[in-house]
Scaffold this active site. Structure first.
Site, PDB file in Angstrom:
ATOM      1  N   CYS A 181      50.562  59.424 140.264  1.00  0.00           N
ATOM      2  CA  CYS A 181      51.742  59.861 139.500  1.00  0.00           C
ATOM      3  C   CYS A 181      51.890  61.370 139.559  1.00  0.00           C
ATOM      4  O   CYS A 181      53.015  61.896 139.656  1.00  0.00           O
ATOM      5  CB  CYS A 181      51.602  59.442 138.034  1.00  0.00           C
ATOM      6  SG  CYS A 181      51.444  57.689 137.794  1.00  0.00           S
TER       7      CYS A 181
HETATM    8  C1  BEZ Z   1      47.738  56.769 139.674  1.00  0.00           C
HETATM    9  O1  BEZ Z   1      48.831  57.198 139.334  1.00  0.00           O
HETATM   10  O2  BEZ Z   1      46.984  57.457 140.341  1.00  0.00           O
HETATM   11  C2  BEZ Z   1      47.286  55.389 139.306  1.00  0.00           C
HETATM   12  C3  BEZ Z   1      47.702  54.831 138.120  1.00  0.00           C
HETATM   13  C4  BEZ Z   1      47.256  53.564 137.784  1.00  0.00           C
HETATM   14  C5  BEZ Z   1      46.411  52.881 138.648  1.00  0.00           C
HETATM   15  C6  BEZ Z   1      46.026  53.458 139.853  1.00  0.00           C
HETATM   16  C7  BEZ Z   1      46.461  54.730 140.184  1.00  0.00           C
END
Ligand code: BEZ
Length: 211
Positions: free
Chosen positions: A45
């Site tokens: 994100c």
């Molecule tokens: C991420 O944004 O890195 C992420 C969020 C939830 C699960 C796996 C990755």
């Protein structure tokens, strides 16, 4: 709630990193990209939000406002934005909705319980100036989205809204486009496409991208 292409994007009022957002009023007459994130302080994100911030000029050129969402509170978003700015070498220049009560997530069906009971998946909606939903994509938490593809779709939507054309697979700005099959009148075709066209098949007619 199930949202389908062509539906009016549901309106809402929700807190965000940039104050309270009344969605339709905030959109005004712009195009919109509304996209959800599983949680603050997550690595994928963080990169997606950094990319979106860096693409601001590209979104502005197309008359598009971006708005992100995660289910964490404003106070967390504020701390996360500082981290995004620092690690992605940018300045987050769009609001992040603080959807702690899941109001918007539920309205837009962003929580898929068989993927995760409480966190949103990576949903993305493109909304046009009359508030119609024009694209819906859903990615899993483990896969970051391609924001060049989001811009490409916006280019296609804005072009095909203006001209009687559609864009072929992998089309990008400047490539040939196809004349829509419903357009059959030779005079109208000549008027609309003065550069002419190539009929590979009667139903597959390629023409230079209209200006
Ligand atoms: C991420 O944004 O890195 C992420 C969020 C939830 C699960 C796996 C990755």
């Amino acid at each position: 709630m199930t949202i389908r292409l062509g539906d009016v994007a549901p309106d809402f009022e929700q807190a965000s990193s940039a104050g309270t957002i009344r969605f339709h009023e905030w959109l005004g007459s712009s195009w919109g990209v509304l996209f959800s994130h599983p949680a603050d302080f997550t690595p994928v994100c963080t990169t997606e939000l950094g990319l979106t911030a860096k693409l601001k000029d590209e979104f502005d050129k197309r008359g598009v406002k971006a708005i992100a969402l995660s289910v964490d509170p404003v106070e967390s978003h504020t701390r996360w934005i500082a981290d995004i700015n620092d690690t992605q070498n940018t300045t987050v220049n769009f609001p992040i909705l603080a959807d702690g009560d899941r109001k918007v997530s539920e309205l837009y069906d962003m929580i898929h319980p068989n993927a995760n009971a409480t966190l949103t998946v990576r949903s993305l909606f493109i909304i046009d100036p009359v508030k119609k939903v024009r694209l819906i994509i859903t990615y899993p938490a483990s896969t970051g989205r391609n924001f060049d593809e989001v811009l490409r779709v916006i280019d296609s939507l804005q072009l095909t809204d203006k001209h009687s054309v559609a864009t072929p697979g992998n089309w990008k700005q400047g490539d040939d486009v196809v004349i829509v099959p419903s357009l059959q009148d030779p005079e109208e075709i000549a008027r609309r496409f003065p550069a002419g066209y190539k009929a590979v098949r009667p139903y597959l007619r390629l023409t230079p991208q209209p200006k």
